[in-house]
Design a protein around this motif. Sequence first.
Motif, mmCIF file in Angstrom:
data_model
loop_
_atom_site.group_PDB
_atom_site.id
_atom_site.type_symbol
_atom_site.label_atom_id
_atom_site.label_comp_id
_atom_site.label_asym_id
_atom_site.label_seq_id
_atom_site.Cartn_x
_atom_site.Cartn_y
_atom_site.Cartn_z
ATOM 1 N N ASP A 47 69.145 106.998 3.287
ATOM 2 C CA ASP A 47 68.733 107.792 1.740
ATOM 3 C C ASP A 47 69.535 108.951 1.723
ATOM 4 O O ASP A 47 69.945 109.372 0.494
ATOM 5 C CB ASP A 47 67.102 108.096 1.870
ATOM 6 N N VAL A 48 69.673 109.758 2.850
ATOM 7 C CA VAL A 48 70.504 110.923 2.562
ATOM 8 C C VAL A 48 71.965 110.580 2.151
ATOM 9 O O VAL A 48 72.505 111.451 1.341
ATOM 10 C CB VAL A 48 70.650 111.806 3.804
ATOM 11 N N ILE A 49 72.558 109.612 2.633
ATOM 12 C CA ILE A 49 73.958 109.205 2.154
ATOM 13 C C ILE A 49 73.946 108.845 0.899
ATOM 14 O O ILE A 49 74.787 109.248 0.277
ATOM 15 C CB ILE A 49 74.243 108.054 3.290
ATOM 16 N N SER A 50 72.891 108.020 0.192
ATOM 17 C CA SER A 50 72.553 107.719 -0.969
ATOM 18 C C SER A 50 72.809 108.896 -1.953
ATOM 19 O O SER A 50 73.419 108.752 -3.133
ATOM 20 C CB SER A 50 71.650 106.771 -1.249
ATOM 21 N N ALA A 51 71.948 109.726 -1.683
ATOM 22 C CA ALA A 51 71.984 111.210 -2.420
ATOM 23 C C ALA A 51 73.025 111.876 -2.468
ATOM 24 O O ALA A 51 73.412 112.422 -3.587
ATOM 25 C CB ALA A 51 70.564 111.926 -1.857
ATOM 26 N N SER A 53 76.151 111.014 -1.889
ATOM 27 C CA SER A 53 77.179 110.073 -2.552
ATOM 28 C C SER A 53 76.978 110.109 -4.159
ATOM 29 O O SER A 53 77.806 110.207 -4.687
ATOM 30 C CB SER A 53 77.152 108.490 -2.008
ATOM 31 N N PHE A 54 75.908 109.982 -4.731
ATOM 32 C CA PHE A 54 75.344 110.316 -5.993
ATOM 33 C C PHE A 54 75.968 111.387 -6.365
ATOM 34 O O PHE A 54 76.351 111.805 -7.549
ATOM 35 C CB PHE A 54 73.784 109.870 -6.055
ATOM 36 N N ALA A 55 75.241 112.535 -5.657
ATOM 37 C CA ALA A 55 75.739 113.851 -6.113
ATOM 38 C C ALA A 55 77.173 114.033 -6.503
ATOM 39 O O ALA A 55 77.524 114.815 -7.421
ATOM 40 C CB ALA A 55 75.160 115.023 -5.019
ATOM 41 N N LYS A 56 77.926 113.568 -5.387
ATOM 42 C CA LYS A 56 79.476 113.625 -5.266
ATOM 43 C C LYS A 56 79.970 113.197 -6.750
ATOM 44 O O LYS A 56 80.874 113.460 -7.336
ATOM 45 C CB LYS A 56 80.041 113.250 -4.207
ATOM 46 N N THR A 162 77.986 114.236 5.630
ATOM 47 C CA THR A 162 79.140 115.246 5.151
ATOM 48 C C THR A 162 79.277 114.867 3.763
ATOM 49 O O THR A 162 78.867 113.978 3.127
ATOM 50 C CB THR A 162 80.449 115.072 5.735
ATOM 51 N N ALA A 163 80.064 115.752 2.977
ATOM 52 C CA ALA A 163 80.172 115.804 1.434
ATOM 53 C C ALA A 163 80.544 114.373 1.121
ATOM 54 O O ALA A 163 80.501 114.000 0.042
ATOM 55 C CB ALA A 163 81.047 116.849 0.974
ATOM 56 N N ASP A 164 81.532 113.665 1.864
ATOM 57 C CA ASP A 164 81.967 112.371 1.472
ATOM 58 C C ASP A 164 81.244 111.357 2.022
ATOM 59 O O ASP A 164 81.455 109.845 2.010
ATOM 60 C CB ASP A 164 83.410 112.126 2.132
ATOM 61 N N GLY A 165 79.870 111.609 2.138
ATOM 62 C CA GLY A 165 79.020 110.314 2.375
ATOM 63 C C GLY A 165 79.011 109.819 3.757
ATOM 64 O O GLY A 165 78.546 108.571 4.011
#
Length: 455
Positions: A47-51, A53-56, A162-165
């Motif tokens: 879920d964190v990765i999804s969030a 990645s969406f924001a980026k 990280t910022a790149d998911g």
Amino acid sequence: MKEEAQTDKSGFIILPNHERYDEKRKVWNNLIDRYPAAIFECLSEADVISAVSFAKKEKMDISVRSGGHHLAGTAVCEEGVMLDLSKMNSVTIDKERQVATVEAGAMLGDIDSETQKFGLATPTGTVSETGIGGLALGGGFGYLRGKYGLTCDNILSAKMVTADGKLIKVSNDEHTDLFWAIRGGGGNFGVVTSFELQLYPVGPNVMAIDIMYDYKDAKEIFQKLDDYMNNAPDEISVNSIIMQLPPAPFLPESMHGKRVIAVSGMYTGELTHETEKAFIEPLQELAIPLMDNTGKTAYTDLQKKLDQMVPQGAEIVGTSLFFKELDEAMLNIIFESMENSPLPMAMAQIWMLNGRMNRVSADETAFAVRDARFLVLFDGEIVSGDPVGSQEWMDSVYNQLLPYSYQKTSYLNGVKLGEEITRNTYGDNYFKLAKIKRVYDPENLFCYNHNIAPE
């Protein structure tokens, strides 16, 4: 993740029209009133990765909520993506290794209740409803700071997105630059989803210091406390609070409205007649006590004792500064500020700093303030309808104390956001942090914090 539904594997996405939106965007400090574009209520690292990645992809700022306890409301963003980790709160104990694996949404009370089942503890804070995520990343001051250091000093490893998911593990062996940065550098570098924390034998009962003195004896009390800390052992921690007592039912009516100095703390060493006489009795004899409830208590009870002083839903302003000495002029500013405070409720805390937390070199972790002997924290409820005036008064206290402070440094978990405050506090470490930020978050997605701009 689902917008209006939840499965065993996926959390919620809560949009502004959702019935729980206003509930989920609120944080501990009711003065904070921000409206994120979307709230991702995460249940897993996926879920964190999804969030993230969406924001980026959408080029949106990110804020991260563990407990939502930061004075400046860093957990919630305006028109960005808010990650709510509060349901990622598991705590697992490895008794043999004396290590706790703690998800970043766990409250300090969750950690204490699990670790104490094995007679163990890790240094955290002093309010059980605080989230471990923000506390650990920003430092973490508690009753074990002298014996075992800060919370950030006891991070053995962490998993983070990280910022790149990407989900990575950071430790002394992996991504060592990030491991250095997250121990005091805040949430600038990604979303920590879990920590491994070092545990130590503590409890189940400890000696709790709990004494109340009349404010009229303030100068004598702080002179004696200053002298006491010169030879204090690592096993003792001492906090003091200047405050005006509320008309609480658990207090004698004669104490209502009285200005006092509360001296609290904990002794973790072996209690013998000699150690009690050397380390406990001097704290009971700083002046004539109004009340003295010093005695053995459950560690978990001591960890919850200050919860009632920071209730949810209050509108709070505050500030903090570190000091090398209890200078007379500095103390007078604190006394005069408390005596003339326009706030309906205000507290000035002076925490004595000693022991292991100060034996770490300034460049060993991102947390750079290792030579201060005192931490001063001011907090207070705003004057009704006047948040601007209340903040201006708090700023004036900060500005008066600043010339006496230790290198103009603040405890970043207890002060408003500001570039100068951030740079002063990190000192030489700031430049290394900025380089690491450039590598891992060049677009500054993680900016709702004491922000370190990419170099």
